[in-house]
Scaffold this motif. Structure first.
Motif, PDB file in Angstrom:
ATOM      1  N   THR A 110       0.832  -1.195   0.000  1.00  0.00           N
ATOM      2  CA  THR A 110       0.000   0.000   0.000  1.00  0.00           C
ATOM      3  C   THR A 110       0.873   1.253   0.000  1.00  0.00           C
ATOM      4  O   THR A 110       2.005   1.237   0.474  1.00  0.00           O
ATOM      5  CB  THR A 110      -0.917   0.065   1.242  1.00  0.00           C
ATOM      6  OG1 THR A 110      -0.120   0.006   2.416  1.00  0.00           O
ATOM      7  CG2 THR A 110      -1.931  -1.063   1.231  1.00  0.00           C
ATOM      8  N   THR A 111       0.304   2.316  -0.523  1.00  0.00           N
ATOM      9  CA  THR A 111       0.948   3.615  -0.416  1.00  0.00           C
ATOM     10  C   THR A 111       0.694   4.135   0.997  1.00  0.00           C
ATOM     11  O   THR A 111      -0.127   3.561   1.730  1.00  0.00           O
ATOM     12  CB  THR A 111       0.342   4.623  -1.417  1.00  0.00           C
ATOM     13  OG1 THR A 111      -1.017   4.877  -1.057  1.00  0.00           O
ATOM     14  CG2 THR A 111       0.430   4.129  -2.848  1.00  0.00           C
ATOM     15  N   GLN A 112       1.342   5.215   1.345  1.00  0.00           N
ATOM     16  CA  GLN A 112       0.968   5.868   2.599  1.00  0.00           C
ATOM     17  C   GLN A 112      -0.401   6.511   2.369  1.00  0.00           C
ATOM     18  O   GLN A 112      -0.859   6.627   1.236  1.00  0.00           O
ATOM     19  CB  GLN A 112       2.009   6.914   3.025  1.00  0.00           C
ATOM     20  CG  GLN A 112       1.972   8.201   2.253  1.00  0.00           C
ATOM     21  CD  GLN A 112       2.835   8.215   1.003  1.00  0.00           C
ATOM     22  OE1 GLN A 112       3.286   7.185   0.523  1.00  0.00           O
ATOM     23  NE2 GLN A 112       3.057   9.408   0.463  1.00  0.00           N
ATOM     24  N   TRP A 113      -1.078   6.893   3.434  1.00  0.00           N
ATOM     25  CA  TRP A 113      -2.339   7.614   3.282  1.00  0.00           C
ATOM     26  C   TRP A 113      -2.059   8.982   2.679  1.00  0.00           C
ATOM     27  O   TRP A 113      -1.016   9.582   2.928  1.00  0.00           O
ATOM     28  CB  TRP A 113      -3.026   7.806   4.632  1.00  0.00           C
ATOM     29  CG  TRP A 113      -3.698   6.567   5.130  1.00  0.00           C
ATOM     30  CD1 TRP A 113      -3.245   5.735   6.111  1.00  0.00           C
ATOM     31  CD2 TRP A 113      -4.926   6.007   4.674  1.00  0.00           C
ATOM     32  NE1 TRP A 113      -4.126   4.692   6.299  1.00  0.00           N
ATOM     33  CE2 TRP A 113      -5.171   4.838   5.424  1.00  0.00           C
ATOM     34  CE3 TRP A 113      -5.850   6.388   3.705  1.00  0.00           C
ATOM     35  CZ2 TRP A 113      -6.298   4.048   5.242  1.00  0.00           C
ATOM     36  CZ3 TRP A 113      -6.975   5.599   3.517  1.00  0.00           C
ATOM     37  CH2 TRP A 113      -7.193   4.446   4.279  1.00  0.00           C
ATOM     38  N   SER A 114      -2.989   9.482   1.906  1.00  0.00           N
ATOM     39  CA  SER A 114      -2.884  10.838   1.357  1.00  0.00           C
ATOM     40  C   SER A 114      -2.970  11.841   2.495  1.00  0.00           C
ATOM     41  O   SER A 114      -3.334  11.488   3.618  1.00  0.00           O
ATOM     42  CB  SER A 114      -4.033  11.102   0.378  1.00  0.00           C
ATOM     43  OG  SER A 114      -5.268  11.177   1.081  1.00  0.00           O
ATOM     44  N   ARG A 115      -2.682  13.072   2.166  1.00  0.00           N
ATOM     45  CA  ARG A 115      -2.914  14.111   3.173  1.00  0.00           C
ATOM     46  C   ARG A 115      -4.422  14.202   3.396  1.00  0.00           C
ATOM     47  O   ARG A 115      -5.215  13.853   2.524  1.00  0.00           O
ATOM     48  CB  ARG A 115      -2.318  15.435   2.743  1.00  0.00           C
ATOM     49  CG  ARG A 115      -3.073  16.187   1.689  1.00  0.00           C
ATOM     50  CD  ARG A 115      -2.364  17.521   1.393  1.00  0.00           C
ATOM     51  NE  ARG A 115      -3.103  18.350   0.491  1.00  0.00           N
ATOM     52  CZ  ARG A 115      -4.053  19.212   0.856  1.00  0.00           C
ATOM     53  NH1 ARG A 115      -4.398  19.346   2.105  1.00  0.00           N
ATOM     54  NH2 ARG A 115      -4.664  19.948  -0.054  1.00  0.00           N
ATOM     55  N   THR A 116      -4.803  14.631   4.553  1.00  0.00           N
ATOM     56  CA  THR A 116      -6.214  14.753   4.895  1.00  0.00           C
ATOM     57  C   THR A 116      -6.773  16.052   4.333  1.00  0.00           C
ATOM     58  O   THR A 116      -6.141  17.098   4.449  1.00  0.00           O
ATOM     59  CB  THR A 116      -6.373  14.716   6.433  1.00  0.00           C
ATOM     60  OG1 THR A 116      -5.878  13.469   6.900  1.00  0.00           O
ATOM     61  CG2 THR A 116      -7.814  14.860   6.839  1.00  0.00           C
ATOM     62  N   ARG A 117      -7.931  15.951   3.720  1.00  0.00           N
ATOM     63  CA  ARG A 117      -8.622  17.124   3.198  1.00  0.00           C
ATOM     64  C   ARG A 117      -9.939  17.286   3.948  1.00  0.00           C
ATOM     65  O   ARG A 117     -10.591  16.306   4.284  1.00  0.00           O
ATOM     66  CB  ARG A 117      -8.861  16.964   1.698  1.00  0.00           C
ATOM     67  CG  ARG A 117      -7.566  17.023   0.909  1.00  0.00           C
ATOM     68  CD  ARG A 117      -7.780  16.686  -0.557  1.00  0.00           C
ATOM     69  NE  ARG A 117      -6.565  16.929  -1.308  1.00  0.00           N
ATOM     70  CZ  ARG A 117      -5.550  16.065  -1.399  1.00  0.00           C
ATOM     71  NH1 ARG A 117      -5.592  14.902  -0.782  1.00  0.00           N
ATOM     72  NH2 ARG A 117      -4.476  16.363  -2.096  1.00  0.00           N
ATOM     73  N   ARG A 118     -10.326  18.521   4.179  1.00  0.00           N
ATOM     74  CA  ARG A 118     -11.517  18.849   4.972  1.00  0.00           C
ATOM     75  C   ARG A 118     -12.583  19.431   4.045  1.00  0.00           C
ATOM     76  O   ARG A 118     -12.281  20.179   3.114  1.00  0.00           O
ATOM     77  CB  ARG A 118     -11.111  19.869   6.040  1.00  0.00           C
ATOM     78  CG  ARG A 118     -12.188  20.357   6.949  1.00  0.00           C
ATOM     79  CD  ARG A 118     -11.639  21.454   7.874  1.00  0.00           C
ATOM     80  NE  ARG A 118     -10.902  22.490   7.184  1.00  0.00           N
ATOM     81  CZ  ARG A 118     -11.441  23.530   6.557  1.00  0.00           C
ATOM     82  NH1 ARG A 118     -12.740  23.690   6.555  1.00  0.00           N
ATOM     83  NH2 ARG A 118     -10.690  24.417   5.942  1.00  0.00           N
ATOM     84  N   PHE A 119     -13.853  19.074   4.307  1.00  0.00           N
ATOM     85  CA  PHE A 119     -14.975  19.635   3.557  1.00  0.00           C
ATOM     86  C   PHE A 119     -16.212  19.638   4.444  1.00  0.00           C
ATOM     87  O   PHE A 119     -16.213  19.050   5.527  1.00  0.00           O
ATOM     88  CB  PHE A 119     -15.235  18.846   2.262  1.00  0.00           C
ATOM     89  CG  PHE A 119     -15.809  17.478   2.485  1.00  0.00           C
ATOM     90  CD1 PHE A 119     -17.178  17.251   2.400  1.00  0.00           C
ATOM     91  CD2 PHE A 119     -14.991  16.396   2.766  1.00  0.00           C
ATOM     92  CE1 PHE A 119     -17.714  15.990   2.607  1.00  0.00           C
ATOM     93  CE2 PHE A 119     -15.511  15.134   2.976  1.00  0.00           C
ATOM     94  CZ  PHE A 119     -16.879  14.931   2.893  1.00  0.00           C
ATOM     95  N   ALA A 120     -17.265  20.295   3.980  1.00  0.00           N
ATOM     96  CA  ALA A 120     -18.507  20.364   4.749  1.00  0.00           C
ATOM     97  C   ALA A 120     -19.685  19.977   3.862  1.00  0.00           C
ATOM     98  O   ALA A 120     -19.663  20.185   2.644  1.00  0.00           O
ATOM     99  CB  ALA A 120     -18.721  21.772   5.301  1.00  0.00           C
ATOM    100  N   ILE A 121     -20.708  19.403   4.503  1.00  0.00           N
ATOM    101  CA  ILE A 121     -21.974  19.112   3.836  1.00  0.00           C
ATOM    102  C   ILE A 121     -23.035  19.935   4.551  1.00  0.00           C
ATOM    103  O   ILE A 121     -23.305  19.706   5.735  1.00  0.00           O
ATOM    104  CB  ILE A 121     -22.331  17.619   3.917  1.00  0.00           C
ATOM    105  CG1 ILE A 121     -21.256  16.760   3.235  1.00  0.00           C
ATOM    106  CG2 ILE A 121     -23.705  17.367   3.282  1.00  0.00           C
ATOM    107  CD1 ILE A 121     -21.481  15.268   3.386  1.00  0.00           C
ATOM    108  N   PRO A 122     -23.634  20.918   3.863  1.00  0.00           N
ATOM    109  CA  PRO A 122     -24.689  21.708   4.509  1.00  0.00           C
ATOM    110  C   PRO A 122     -25.996  20.918   4.557  1.00  0.00           C
ATOM    111  O   PRO A 122     -26.202  19.986   3.767  1.00  0.00           O
ATOM    112  CB  PRO A 122     -24.810  22.936   3.605  1.00  0.00           C
ATOM    113  CG  PRO A 122     -24.367  22.461   2.262  1.00  0.00           C
ATOM    114  CD  PRO A 122     -23.328  21.388   2.517  1.00  0.00           C
ATOM    115  N   SER A 123     -26.868  21.286   5.448  1.00  0.00           N
ATOM    116  CA  SER A 123     -28.149  20.572   5.579  1.00  0.00           C
ATOM    117  C   SER A 123     -29.004  20.708   4.318  1.00  0.00           C
ATOM    118  O   SER A 123     -29.827  19.844   4.039  1.00  0.00           O
ATOM    119  CB  SER A 123     -28.916  21.077   6.804  1.00  0.00           C
ATOM    120  OG  SER A 123     -29.124  22.469   6.721  1.00  0.00           O
TER     121      SER A 123
END
Length: 142
Positions: A110-123
């Protein structure tokens, strides 16, 4: 010195072989789709579609999406994704999420994990889960 080198060299080689494969995380080029959801994005759909850079020698991908950047209890954890895109078949609760991915080669490395990306889901995000293969096949006329 030479006797010591005979012990150190195999140890260094086994450590190098045990480390994860490098993951290509260059920014998307001018004609490339890029990473979706992008860092800090607000998704107009629930669930969002995920995409990342393709990479040579990867036969399957793993994706995790969680409320916590620690990924202790992912809200979405998929393995064996054949392409560098994924559309979940179930909606997520409104709120902020983090996502990451990694690749697996034919030999199971396996590769290393990617960098973490942040997002939002509005209601108010449009609810658009991708039907499962079984659901899609069930909709075909006999």
């Amino acid at each position: 010195m030479i006797a010591g080198a005979c012990v150190v060299l195999p140890l260094m080689t086994s450590l190098l072989l045990a480390s994860p494969l490098a993951l290509d995380e260059r920014p998307a080029g001018e004609r490339e789709w890029g990473y979706r959801p992008a860092e800090g994005a607000v998704s107009p759909t629930n669930p969002p579609a995920f995409s990342w850079r393709p990479q040579r020698n990867i036969v399957a991908w793993e994706l995790q999406c969680a409320r916590s950047s620690e990924f202790a209890r992912p809200d979405l954890a998929e393995q064996g994704i054949p392409w560098n895109v994924y559309c979940p078949s179930h909606v997520l609760s409104a709120g902020e999420y983090h996502w990451r991915y990694r690749g697996r080669t034919a030999d199971g490395s396996t590769t290393q994990w990617s960098r973490t990306r942040r997002f939002a889901i509005p209601s108010e995000a449009a609810v658009m889960p991708m039907p499962t293969r079984k659901e899609l096949l069930g909709r075909l006329p006999k």
